[in-house]
Design a protein around this motif. Structure first.
Motif, PDB file in Angstrom:
ATOM      1  N   THR A 125       0.845  -1.204   0.000  1.00 15.35           N
ATOM      2  CA  THR A 125       0.000   0.000   0.000  1.00 15.35           C
ATOM      3  C   THR A 125       0.877   1.250   0.000  1.00 15.35           C
ATOM      4  N   PHE A 164       0.912   4.016  -3.066  1.00 18.72           N
ATOM      5  CA  PHE A 164       0.533   5.433  -2.928  1.00 18.72           C
ATOM      6  C   PHE A 164       1.734   6.358  -3.055  1.00 18.72           C
ATOM      7  N   TYR A 224     -13.812  10.905  -6.434  1.00 18.88           N
ATOM      8  CA  TYR A 224     -14.394  11.290  -5.148  1.00 18.88           C
ATOM      9  C   TYR A 224     -15.386  12.439  -5.398  1.00 18.88           C
ATOM     10  N   ASP A 256      -8.132  11.268  10.902  1.00 13.37           N
ATOM     11  CA  ASP A 256      -8.397  10.871   9.518  1.00 13.37           C
ATOM     12  C   ASP A 256      -7.364   9.805   9.146  1.00 13.37           C
ATOM     13  N   VAL A 288      -5.140   9.754   5.421  1.00 10.85           N
ATOM     14  CA  VAL A 288      -5.505  11.143   5.093  1.00 10.85           C
ATOM     15  C   VAL A 288      -5.099  11.518   3.671  1.00 10.85           C
ATOM     16  N   TYR A 314      -7.664  15.757   1.458  1.00 11.38           N
ATOM     17  CA  TYR A 314      -8.902  16.214   0.822  1.00 11.38           C
ATOM     18  C   TYR A 314     -10.110  16.220   1.771  1.00 11.38           C
ATOM     19  N   ASP A 354      -1.109   8.761   7.755  1.00 13.84           N
ATOM     20  CA  ASP A 354      -0.984   8.014   6.503  1.00 13.84           C
ATOM     21  C   ASP A 354       0.323   7.230   6.491  1.00 13.84           C
ATOM     22  N   LEU A 355       0.303   6.129   5.741  1.00 16.52           N
ATOM     23  CA  LEU A 355       1.501   5.303   5.549  1.00 16.52           C
ATOM     24  C   LEU A 355       2.464   5.951   4.572  1.00 16.52           C
ATOM     25  N   SER A 356       1.923   6.701   3.612  1.00 19.05           N
ATOM     26  CA  SER A 356       2.720   7.146   2.478  1.00 19.05           C
ATOM     27  C   SER A 356       3.330   8.533   2.698  1.00 19.05           C
ATOM     28  N   MET A 399       2.399  10.950  -0.205  1.00 16.23           N
ATOM     29  CA  MET A 399       1.064  11.548  -0.093  1.00 16.23           C
ATOM     30  C   MET A 399       1.116  12.682   0.938  1.00 16.23           C
ATOM     31  N   ALA A 420       2.118   7.148   9.988  1.00 16.45           N
ATOM     32  CA  ALA A 420       1.946   5.980  10.865  1.00 16.45           C
ATOM     33  C   ALA A 420       0.927   5.040  10.248  1.00 16.45           C
ATOM     34  N   ALA A 434     -11.756   7.681   4.637  1.00 14.29           N
ATOM     35  CA  ALA A 434     -12.316   8.036   3.325  1.00 14.29           C
ATOM     36  C   ALA A 434     -11.472   7.345   2.265  1.00 14.29           C
ATOM     37  N   GLY A 435     -11.933   6.193   1.835  1.00 18.66           N
ATOM     38  CA  GLY A 435     -11.183   5.437   0.831  1.00 18.66           C
ATOM     39  C   GLY A 435      -9.962   4.747   1.389  1.00 18.66           C
ATOM     40  N   SER A 436      -9.981   4.350   2.654  1.00 21.89           N
ATOM     41  CA  SER A 436      -8.780   3.703   3.216  1.00 21.89           C
ATOM     42  C   SER A 436      -9.067   2.436   4.018  1.00 21.89           C
TER      43      SER A 436
HETATM   44  C1  LIG Z   1      -7.423   6.214  -1.668  1.00 15.65           C
HETATM   45  S1  LIG Z   1      -6.339   7.097  -0.587  1.00 15.65           S
HETATM   46  C2  LIG Z   1      -7.506   8.147   0.264  1.00 15.65           C
HETATM   47  C3  LIG Z   1      -6.877   9.485   0.682  1.00 15.65           C
HETATM   48  C4  LIG Z   1      -7.860  10.469   1.307  1.00 15.65           C
HETATM   49  N1  LIG Z   1      -8.552   9.933   2.455  1.00 15.65           N
HETATM   50  C5  LIG Z   1      -8.850  10.933   0.262  1.00 15.65           C
HETATM   51  O1  LIG Z   1     -10.035  10.644   0.408  1.00 15.65           O
HETATM   52  O2  LIG Z   1      -8.443  11.587  -0.699  1.00 15.65           O
HETATM   53  C6  LIG Z   1      -5.981   5.871   0.683  1.00 15.65           C
HETATM   54  C7  LIG Z   1      -4.875   6.307   1.633  1.00 15.65           C
HETATM   55  O3  LIG Z   1      -4.891   5.432   2.776  1.00 15.65           O
HETATM   56  C8  LIG Z   1      -3.554   5.222   3.194  1.00 15.65           C
HETATM   57  N2  LIG Z   1      -3.531   4.019   4.038  1.00 15.65           N
HETATM   58  C9  LIG Z   1      -3.877   2.754   3.670  1.00 15.65           C
HETATM   59  N3  LIG Z   1      -3.740   1.904   4.702  1.00 15.65           N
HETATM   60  C10 LIG Z   1      -3.320   2.648   5.762  1.00 15.65           C
HETATM   61  C11 LIG Z   1      -2.993   2.331   7.131  1.00 15.65           C
HETATM   62  N4  LIG Z   1      -3.031   1.062   7.588  1.00 15.65           N
HETATM   63  N5  LIG Z   1      -2.603   3.330   7.955  1.00 15.65           N
HETATM   64  C12 LIG Z   1      -2.512   4.606   7.482  1.00 15.65           C
HETATM   65  N6  LIG Z   1      -2.794   4.957   6.208  1.00 15.65           N
HETATM   66  C13 LIG Z   1      -3.184   3.998   5.350  1.00 15.65           C
HETATM   67  C14 LIG Z   1      -2.783   5.114   1.883  1.00 15.65           C
HETATM   68  O4  LIG Z   1      -1.400   5.326   2.042  1.00 15.65           O
HETATM   69  C15 LIG Z   1      -3.476   6.210   1.048  1.00 15.65           C
HETATM   70  O5  LIG Z   1      -2.822   7.447   1.139  1.00 15.65           O
END
Ligand SMILES: C[S@@+](CC[C@H](N)C(=O)[O-])C[C@H]1O[C@@H](n2cnc3c(N)ncnc32)[C@H](O)[C@@H]1O
Length: 182
Positions: free
Chosen positions: A10, A14, A29, A48, A51, A55, A67-69, A72, A85, A103-105
């Motif tokens: 993941t 990202f 979105y 969030d 995050v 957005y 966020d992991l990334s 991003m 984190a 939101a999408g995560s």
């Molecule tokens: C599709 S993006 C959504 C970003 C934002 N929430 C939005 O709606 O635009 C998913 C995000 O979730 C993060 N993510 C996924 N698994 C995660 C975890 N276990 N802990 C933290 N962040 C995570 C990814 O790195 C990525 O940036």
């Protein structure tokens, strides 16, 4: 089987798409979904999860975006605090937050059962989790798509109560669950 699974994949995924993420997100979105999610946020202490570029909660001065990334987060426009984190290893005390937002995560979590238990631990009694996720099996080749019964099982396993399930359109849903007051 979805293409992107687990923290390492993941993060790599990202990190790679971060330069184009906002342009891609603008196509996917929908603005009314953003307004719907924002309208359900309660309290000042908001986390969030995933995050991204900020957005969903970038407007809230008191929220924490996780966020992991790194890529991003580098691009995030955010009034609150940003932290790199993993939700599966959260650097926060129990009962810290009024609202958790995914939101999408949520569907990237390696274990939705374990993830939901962590969510329950981070929420104060009476606090809520908001999950904006894909809802159609047409998207299942790309991401995990959970059904309403799946969410019910995840939440029950963590002693959270679903208070709302809404199909936003053919593709997406909003799930809201609450941590009961002790
Ligand atoms: C599709 S993006 C959504 C970003 C934002 N929430 C939005 O709606 O635009 C998913 C995000 O979730 C993060 N993510 C996924 N698994 C995660 C975890 N276990 N802990 C933290 N962040 C995570 C990814 O790195 C990525 O940036």
């Amino acid at each position: 089987m979805p293409v992107v699974q687990g923290a390492a994949k993941t993060t790599r995924f990202f990190d790679r798409i971060a330069p184009w993420y906002d342009r891609i997100n603008a196509q996917i979105y929908k603005r009314p979904w953003l307004e719907r999610v924002r309208s359900e946020i309660q309290g000042m202490r908001v986390l969030d999860v995933g995050v991204g570029t900020g957005y969903t909660t970038g407007n809230l001065a008191t929220s924490v975006g996780m966020d992991l990334s790194r890529e991003m987060l580098k691009r995030a426009r955010y009034r609150g605090h940003l932290i790199r984190a993993d939700l599966m290893h959260p650097p926060f005390r129990a009962e810290t937050f009024d609202t958790l937002v995914f939101a999408g995560s949520f569907y990237y979590l390696p274990s939705p059962y374990e993830g939901t238990k962590i969510v329950a631990d981070l929420l104060r009694p009476g606090g809520r989790v908001l999950i904006l996720s894909p809802a159609t099996q047409l998207l299942a080749p790309f991401v995990r798509v959970y059904r309403p019964g799946d969410y019910r099982r995840f939440m029950e396993g963590a002693r959270l109560r679903i208070v709302h399930y809404e199909r936003l359109n053919w593709a997406a849903c909003l799930v809201i669950a609450e941590k009961p007051n002790a």
